[in-house]
Write a protein that holds these residues in place. Structure first.
Motif, PDB file in Angstrom:
ATOM      1  N   ARG A  38       0.851  -1.198   0.000  1.00  8.02           N
ATOM      2  CA  ARG A  38       0.000   0.000   0.000  1.00  8.02           C
ATOM      3  C   ARG A  38       0.885   1.246   0.000  1.00  8.02           C
ATOM      4  NH1 ARG A  38      -2.587  -1.337   4.182  1.00  8.02           N
ATOM      5  NH2 ARG A  38      -4.268  -2.381   3.105  1.00  8.02           N
ATOM      6  N   THR A  42      -2.065   6.371  -0.916  1.00  8.53           N
ATOM      7  CA  THR A  42      -3.338   5.739  -0.536  1.00  8.53           C
ATOM      8  C   THR A  42      -3.572   5.906   0.960  1.00  8.53           C
ATOM      9  OG1 THR A  42      -3.191   4.140  -2.338  1.00  8.53           O
ATOM     10  CG2 THR A  42      -4.626   3.570  -0.500  1.00  8.53           C
ATOM     11  N   ILE A 103     -11.241   1.832  -0.077  1.00 10.18           N
ATOM     12  CA  ILE A 103     -10.003   2.328  -0.675  1.00 10.18           C
ATOM     13  C   ILE A 103      -8.803   1.724   0.049  1.00 10.18           C
ATOM     14  CG2 ILE A 103      -8.570   4.394  -1.008  1.00 10.18           C
ATOM     15  CD1 ILE A 103     -11.229   5.938  -1.436  1.00 10.18           C
ATOM     16  N   TRP A 104      -8.909   1.617   1.369  1.00 11.70           N
ATOM     17  CA  TRP A 104      -7.831   1.002   2.160  1.00 11.70           C
ATOM     18  C   TRP A 104      -7.589  -0.436   1.708  1.00 11.70           C
ATOM     19  CZ3 TRP A 104      -4.211   2.701   5.350  1.00 11.70           C
ATOM     20  CH2 TRP A 104      -3.539   1.785   6.158  1.00 11.70           C
ATOM     21  N   GLY A 106      -7.982  -1.455  -1.236  1.00  9.80           N
ATOM     22  CA  GLY A 106      -7.380  -1.423  -2.559  1.00  9.80           C
ATOM     23  C   GLY A 106      -8.363  -1.517  -3.700  1.00  9.80           C
ATOM     24  N   ARG A 111     -12.299   4.712  -4.995  1.00 13.61           N
ATOM     25  CA  ARG A 111     -11.326   5.792  -5.210  1.00 13.61           C
ATOM     26  C   ARG A 111     -11.848   6.765  -6.260  1.00 13.61           C
ATOM     27  NH1 ARG A 111      -7.002   6.885  -8.657  1.00 13.61           N
ATOM     28  NH2 ARG A 111      -7.655   5.170  -9.991  1.00 13.61           N
ATOM     29  N   LEU A 155      -5.308  10.675  -4.029  1.00  8.64           N
ATOM     30  CA  LEU A 155      -5.924   9.514  -4.667  1.00  8.64           C
ATOM     31  C   LEU A 155      -5.774   9.505  -6.187  1.00  8.64           C
ATOM     32  CD1 LEU A 155      -9.155   9.047  -2.551  1.00  8.64           C
ATOM     33  CD2 LEU A 155      -6.947   7.893  -2.336  1.00  8.64           C
ATOM     34  N   ALA A 160      -1.317   5.540  -6.197  1.00  9.63           N
ATOM     35  CA  ALA A 160      -2.632   5.152  -5.681  1.00  9.63           C
ATOM     36  C   ALA A 160      -3.439   4.428  -6.753  1.00  9.63           C
ATOM     37  CB  ALA A 160      -3.396   6.373  -5.176  1.00  9.63           C
ATOM     38  N   TYR A 163      -1.989   0.949  -7.159  1.00 13.88           N
ATOM     39  CA  TYR A 163      -2.376   0.066  -6.057  1.00 13.88           C
ATOM     40  C   TYR A 163      -3.826  -0.381  -6.198  1.00 13.88           C
ATOM     41  CZ  TYR A 163      -3.292  -1.608  -1.353  1.00 13.88           C
ATOM     42  OH  TYR A 163      -3.651  -2.393  -0.286  1.00 13.88           O
ATOM     43  N   ALA A 164      -4.695   0.539  -6.585  1.00 11.28           N
ATOM     44  CA  ALA A 164      -6.109   0.194  -6.719  1.00 11.28           C
ATOM     45  C   ALA A 164      -6.356  -0.738  -7.897  1.00 11.28           C
ATOM     46  CB  ALA A 164      -6.947   1.463  -6.871  1.00 11.28           C
TER      47      ALA A 164
END
Length: 175
Positions: A38, A42, A103-104, A106, A111, A155, A160, A163-164
């Protein structure tokens, strides 16, 4: 006797990104890496969303404590101790908290939803300022605008987004 002085070695400079990048490069899929850690962006975005939820809770509590008579709604002669605005704000805060949690984890769609909401918030604040000359103070919206801008910056970063979208498999290459 002569002294030899060697010039200090300069570290290599990283290649700079251009100020303008074509949309094809920006829309290029990110790498497939389900084990990606992460990123800080993020974490910062989720932290700012948590800050927005906490400040929203304080605003609701302050409204209830400082203006209890203005919060009374009378329907058919019956008085209720809450208003539609407080209920709607509480629901929005719960949705924000849920989106921050996703969002945490992923997920990409929360987001995007949060960034879209932040754009709407900042844009509507600008329109209110432009059309009616509304002044902004720290208590009357400036902090919320600042948080929304910082959420957008965090974001919308490449890390970010990567990661997402880390679990998305690239499309098959066609020959």
């Amino acid at each position: 006797m002569t002294r030899e002085t060697a010039e200090p070695a300069t570290p290599p400079t990283p290649a700079k990104r251009p100020a303008y990048e074509p949309a094809t490069r920006l829309l290029r899929p990110t790498g497939y890496d389900p084990a990606m850690r992460r990123p800080g962006t993020t974490i910062a975005g989720v932290g700012l969303l948590a800050l927005r939820v906490i400040t929203g809770i304080f605003v609701i509590v302050e409204a209830i404590l400082t203006h209890p008579s203005s919060l009374e709604v009378t329907v058919d002669g019956e008085s209720f101790g809450t208003t539609l605005a407080v209920v709607v704000t509480a629901v929005v805060l719960l949705v924000d908290a849920a989106l921050a949690f996703f969002i945490w984890l992923g997920w990409n769609w929360p987001r995007v939803v949060v960034m879209f909401g932040s754009v709407i918030s900042v844009s509507s604040s600008f329109v209110a300022w432009w059309s009616s000359g509304q002044e902004f103070t720290v208590k009357a919206g400036l902090a919320a605008i600042a948080i929304d801008v910082l959420v957008l910056l965090a974001l919308s970063s490449r890390s970010a987004a990567a990661y997402a979208r880390r679990g998305e498999k690239p499309p098959p290459v066609r020959a």
